[in-house]
Scaffold this motif. Structure first.
Motif, PDB file in Angstrom:
ATOM      1  N   LEU A   1       1.616  17.921 -16.304  1.00 27.14           N
ATOM      2  CA  LEU A   1       1.232  17.879 -17.717  1.00 27.14           C
ATOM      3  C   LEU A   1       0.022  18.770 -17.981  1.00 27.14           C
ATOM      4  N   THR A   2      -0.896  18.766 -17.028  1.00 25.22           N
ATOM      5  CA  THR A   2      -2.073  19.633 -17.196  1.00 25.22           C
ATOM      6  C   THR A   2      -1.657  21.093 -17.273  1.00 25.22           C
ATOM      7  N   GLN A   3      -0.705  21.469 -16.414  1.00 26.79           N
ATOM      8  CA  GLN A   3      -0.210  22.862 -16.428  1.00 26.79           C
ATOM      9  C   GLN A   3       0.460  23.186 -17.762  1.00 26.79           C
ATOM     10  N   GLN A   4       1.253  22.213 -18.258  1.00 28.95           N
ATOM     11  CA  GLN A   4       1.952  22.439 -19.522  1.00 28.95           C
ATOM     12  C   GLN A   4       0.963  22.572 -20.687  1.00 28.95           C
ATOM     13  N   PHE A   5      -0.036  21.694 -20.669  1.00 35.23           N
ATOM     14  CA  PHE A   5      -1.034  21.787 -21.747  1.00 35.23           C
ATOM     15  C   PHE A   5      -1.805  23.105 -21.694  1.00 35.23           C
ATOM     16  N   ASP A   6      -2.107  23.494 -20.457  1.00 33.42           N
ATOM     17  CA  ASP A   6      -2.825  24.766 -20.312  1.00 33.42           C
ATOM     18  C   ASP A   6      -1.976  25.934 -20.826  1.00 33.42           C
ATOM     19  N   ALA A   7      -0.686  25.889 -20.530  1.00 32.29           N
ATOM     20  CA  ALA A   7       0.209  26.977 -20.988  1.00 32.29           C
ATOM     21  C   ALA A   7       0.322  26.968 -22.519  1.00 32.29           C
ATOM     22  N   LEU A   8       0.485  25.775 -23.088  1.00 32.43           N
ATOM     23  CA  LEU A   8       0.592  25.642 -24.529  1.00 32.43           C
ATOM     24  C   LEU A   8      -0.688  26.146 -25.213  1.00 32.43           C
ATOM     25  N   SER A   9      -1.809  25.807 -24.604  1.00 33.56           N
ATOM     26  CA  SER A   9      -3.096  26.251 -25.185  1.00 33.56           C
ATOM     27  C   SER A   9      -3.202  27.769 -25.170  1.00 33.56           C
ATOM     28  N   ALA A  10      -2.716  28.363 -24.086  1.00 30.42           N
ATOM     29  CA  ALA A  10      -2.786  29.835 -23.997  1.00 30.42           C
ATOM     30  C   ALA A  10      -1.909  30.482 -25.043  1.00 30.42           C
ATOM     31  N   ILE A  11      -0.704  29.928 -25.268  1.00 28.80           N
ATOM     32  CA  ILE A  11       0.211  30.473 -26.285  1.00 28.80           C
ATOM     33  C   ILE A  11      -0.431  30.361 -27.667  1.00 28.80           C
ATOM     34  N   THR A  12      -1.008  29.182 -27.922  1.00 32.11           N
ATOM     35  CA  THR A  12      -1.612  28.923 -29.238  1.00 32.11           C
ATOM     36  C   THR A  12      -2.721  29.938 -29.533  1.00 32.11           C
ATOM     37  N   LYS A  13      -3.577  30.215 -28.527  1.00 31.81           N
ATOM     38  CA  LYS A  13      -4.695  31.133 -28.721  1.00 31.81           C
ATOM     39  C   LYS A  13      -4.194  32.559 -28.963  1.00 31.81           C
TER      40      LYS A  13
ATOM     41  N   PHE B   1       0.832  -1.209   0.000  1.00 30.58           N
ATOM     42  CA  PHE B   1       0.000   0.000   0.000  1.00 30.58           C
ATOM     43  C   PHE B   1       0.862   1.252   0.000  1.00 30.58           C
ATOM     44  N   SER B   2       1.993   1.185   0.711  1.00 27.31           N
ATOM     45  CA  SER B   2       2.900   2.338   0.738  1.00 27.31           C
ATOM     46  C   SER B   2       3.466   2.593  -0.652  1.00 27.31           C
ATOM     47  N   GLN B   3       3.845   1.486  -1.312  1.00 24.02           N
ATOM     48  CA  GLN B   3       4.354   1.619  -2.683  1.00 24.02           C
ATOM     49  C   GLN B   3       3.263   2.158  -3.614  1.00 24.02           C
ATOM     50  N   LEU B   4       2.040   1.643  -3.461  1.00 18.53           N
ATOM     51  CA  LEU B   4       0.923   2.112  -4.281  1.00 18.53           C
ATOM     52  C   LEU B   4       0.667   3.597  -4.029  1.00 18.53           C
ATOM     53  N   ASP B   5       0.720   3.989  -2.718  1.00 13.36           N
ATOM     54  CA  ASP B   5       0.482   5.388  -2.369  1.00 13.36           C
ATOM     55  C   ASP B   5       1.509   6.295  -3.037  1.00 13.36           C
ATOM     56  N   SER B   6       2.780   5.858  -2.993  1.00  4.78           N
ATOM     57  CA  SER B   6       3.850   6.657  -3.607  1.00  4.78           C
ATOM     58  C   SER B   6       3.670   6.741  -5.122  1.00  4.78           C
ATOM     59  N   LEU B   7       3.293   5.593  -5.728  1.00  3.28           N
ATOM     60  CA  LEU B   7       3.127   5.559  -7.184  1.00  3.28           C
ATOM     61  C   LEU B   7       1.962   6.466  -7.614  1.00  3.28           C
ATOM     62  N   VAL B   8       0.834   6.355  -6.893  1.00  2.00           N
ATOM     63  CA  VAL B   8      -0.314   7.205  -7.244  1.00  2.00           C
ATOM     64  C   VAL B   8       0.021   8.667  -7.021  1.00  2.00           C
ATOM     65  N   SER B   9       0.786   8.937  -5.945  1.00  2.27           N
ATOM     66  CA  SER B   9       1.185  10.326  -5.671  1.00  2.27           C
ATOM     67  C   SER B   9       2.045  10.869  -6.815  1.00  2.27           C
ATOM     68  N   GLN B  10       2.992  10.026  -7.279  1.00  2.00           N
ATOM     69  CA  GLN B  10       3.867  10.453  -8.380  1.00  2.00           C
ATOM     70  C   GLN B  10       3.055  10.660  -9.662  1.00  2.00           C
ATOM     71  N   MET B  11       2.115   9.744  -9.914  1.00  2.51           N
ATOM     72  CA  MET B  11       1.286   9.878 -11.108  1.00  2.51           C
ATOM     73  C   MET B  11       0.414  11.129 -11.029  1.00  2.51           C
ATOM     74  N   ASN B  12      -0.106  11.410  -9.815  1.00  8.65           N
ATOM     75  CA  ASN B  12      -0.908  12.628  -9.649  1.00  8.65           C
ATOM     76  C   ASN B  12      -0.054  13.872  -9.891  1.00  8.65           C
ATOM     77  N   SER B  13       1.173  13.813  -9.412  1.00  9.50           N
ATOM     78  CA  SER B  13       2.087  14.950  -9.606  1.00  9.50           C
ATOM     79  C   SER B  13       2.385  15.149 -11.087  1.00  9.50           C
ATOM     80  N   THR B  14       2.653  14.020 -11.770  1.00 10.70           N
ATOM     81  CA  THR B  14       2.938  14.082 -13.210  1.00 10.70           C
ATOM     82  C   THR B  14       1.726  14.605 -13.972  1.00 10.70           C
ATOM     83  N   SER B  15       0.544  14.101 -13.574  1.00 11.62           N
ATOM     84  CA  SER B  15      -0.696  14.544 -14.235  1.00 11.62           C
ATOM     85  C   SER B  15      -0.894  16.041 -14.059  1.00 11.62           C
ATOM     86  N   SER B  16      -0.618  16.509 -12.844  1.00 10.69           N
ATOM     87  CA  SER B  16      -0.784  17.945 -12.569  1.00 10.69           C
ATOM     88  C   SER B  16       0.190  18.771 -13.403  1.00 10.69           C
TER      89      SER B  16
END
Length: 450
Positions: free
Chosen positions: A437-449, A420-435
């Motif tokens: 990437l979301t920021q990067q996509f949002d920035a790219l979208s703003a530049i494009t517009k 569970f500790s390993q799962l918690d760390s993995l999900v935390s890392q994936m959530n961090s990565t997702s966050s």
């Protein structure tokens, strides 16, 4: 991989609650083991109750294994010259007892001194020659030669003489009184000698001498002499305690009520045992509850053996079965006394009852047979000992199983915790990565517009 200090912090999932649920589920594996241990412990307690009831019945049977139990006597004493105590087996009859002399102990006092605390002239030795040929001496030191010191030294010697101090109220009032501990001529003091300087300080006052004497009595014309007023065996199994001169009459008759009481105690003890066994093995259909030892082979064996001995009786004698004296075995296994039949048996043939219960001529009676049977149940290595040892061994084995199972459960929970500790760390890392990437996509979208 990032370290997570508490489960669920990194992932936002209730991993700690899930782990608790898994641990509770794993712990359920211990419940049947603990329940089995408790059931064995309950049986041990039940056998303890059974053992207690069997022991009480054995005691009642052993009481009937003594022929003197059927020779119980009651006494009627007239006169005030003595008292009497009797034991079972005392011969019945009427005894005229005349006390012509009471026993008394020897005593003598010294001449008086003015102060019981004051040191006397000096050191010395007191020697006491006793009536039985023995003697003892007491050494007195100069610094410990007061009347009180001498008294204490004599008493500490424990030679058969007791010392005390009295005051006669004169100018020199304090006297040392020397008395035999035992009454009679054998316990008397034949001579007292003062030596050394002590001889000049103390002297015996012969006018105070009380000679020892034995008790003299006449029992149905037979002369009896006793060293004390406590007279044993002048009459078999009777103790006489002389109080004064005079004549008393002691009448001893058989105490049928005491015999009946002993037999009744035997029957009551068996019936209590039977009730105990019944409560441990019964089944209540209404509540659908079973006794702790329902169907137990050890209990069934005990019931069968006792019933066999009680119903089997003896092969010879005036009485061969309990029913011959009014004691019958009922359908429910209990014993019942017919008072009239038992009274007749006691009145007409107490000796036959003694032979039945206590045996005669080297042949065992019913009581001895029961004692042997009960010994096989109650003694070390008996059936109850064996069954409780087996139950305790099973409890110990289950405890080992419990401990091993608990260790496996603990290891499993730790493994879950790690996963569970390993799962918690993995999900935390994936959530961090997702966050990210979301920021990067949002920035790219703003530049494009723009």
């Amino acid at each position: 991989m990032a370290s997570i200090s508490a489960l669920g912090v990194g992932s936002g999932m209730d991993l700690s609650g899930l782990l608790d649920q898994l641990a509770a589920a794993e712990k359920q594996k211990l419940t049947p083991i603990a329940q089995q241990q408790q059931s064995y412990q309950t049986k041990i307690s039940a056998f303890g109750k059974l053992e207690s009831a069997l022991a009480k019945f054995r005691e009642a049977a052993q009481d009937l294994d003594d022929p003197k139990q059927f020779q119980a006597v009651k006494k009627t004493l007239t006169g005030e010259s003595l008292t009497a105590t009797t034991a079972n087996g005392a011969p019945t009859g009427t005894y005229s007892i005349e006390v012509t002399q009471t026993a008394r102990a020897y005593s003598i006092a010294t001449s008086g001194v003015a102060d019981k605390d004051e040191t006397l002239l000096g050191a010395g030795t007191l020697t006491f020659d006793m009536g039985d040929g023995e003697s003892f001496s007491v050494n007195i030191k100069k610094d410990d030669s007061s009347l009180e010191d001498i008294r204490d030294a004599i008493n500490e010697a424990n030679g058969g003489v007791r010392a005390s101090i009295i005051s006669d109220g004169s100018d020199q009032p304090y006297r040392l009184v020397l008395s035999s501990e035992d009454s009679g001529t054998e316990g008397a003091v034949s001579e007292i000698t003062f030596s050394g300087d002590l001889g000049g300080a103390l002297a015996l006052d012969q006018d105070t001498e009380v000679s020892a004497r034995n008790a003299l009595l006449d029992v149905n014309g037979i002369k009896v002499e006793s060293q004390s007023n406590h007279v044993e065996e002048a009459i078999q199994d009777v103790t006489l305690n002389i109080t004064e001169l005079g004549t008393s009459t002691l009448e001893l008759t058989r105490d049928d009520s005491a015999i009946k009481k002993a037999v009744g105690a035997f029957v009551d003890a068996y019936n209590d045992l039977k009730e105990n066994m019944g409560s441990l093995s019964k089944y209540d259909a209404e509540s659908q509850t079973a006794g702790v030892l329902l169907g137990n082979s050890t209990l069934r064996g005990i019931e069968s053996q006792l019933r066999g001995v009680l119903s089997g009786g003896l092969e010879q004698g005036d009485f061969r079965l309990l029913s011959d004296m009014g004691i019958t075995l009922q359908r429910d296994g209990t014993l019942e006394i017919d008072d009239d039949d038992l009274d007749d048996a006691i009145a007409e043939n107490a000796a036959g009852m003694s032979a039945f219960f206590a045996g005669v001529g080297g042949n065992d009676g019913l009581a001895a047979k029961l004692d042997d049977t009960l010994g096989g149940m109650l003694d070390d290595g008996g059936s109850l000992d064996n069954v409780t040892d087996g139950l305790n061994a099973s409890i110990d084995s289950l405890q080992d199983t419990y401990d091993r199972t608990n260790e496996r459960i603990s290891a499993t929970i730790e493994r879950y915790r790690t996963q569970f500790s390993q799962l918690d760390s993995l999900v935390s890392q994936m959530n961090s990565t997702s966050s990210y990437l979301t920021q990067q996509f949002d920035a790219l979208s703003a530049i494009t517009k723009s």
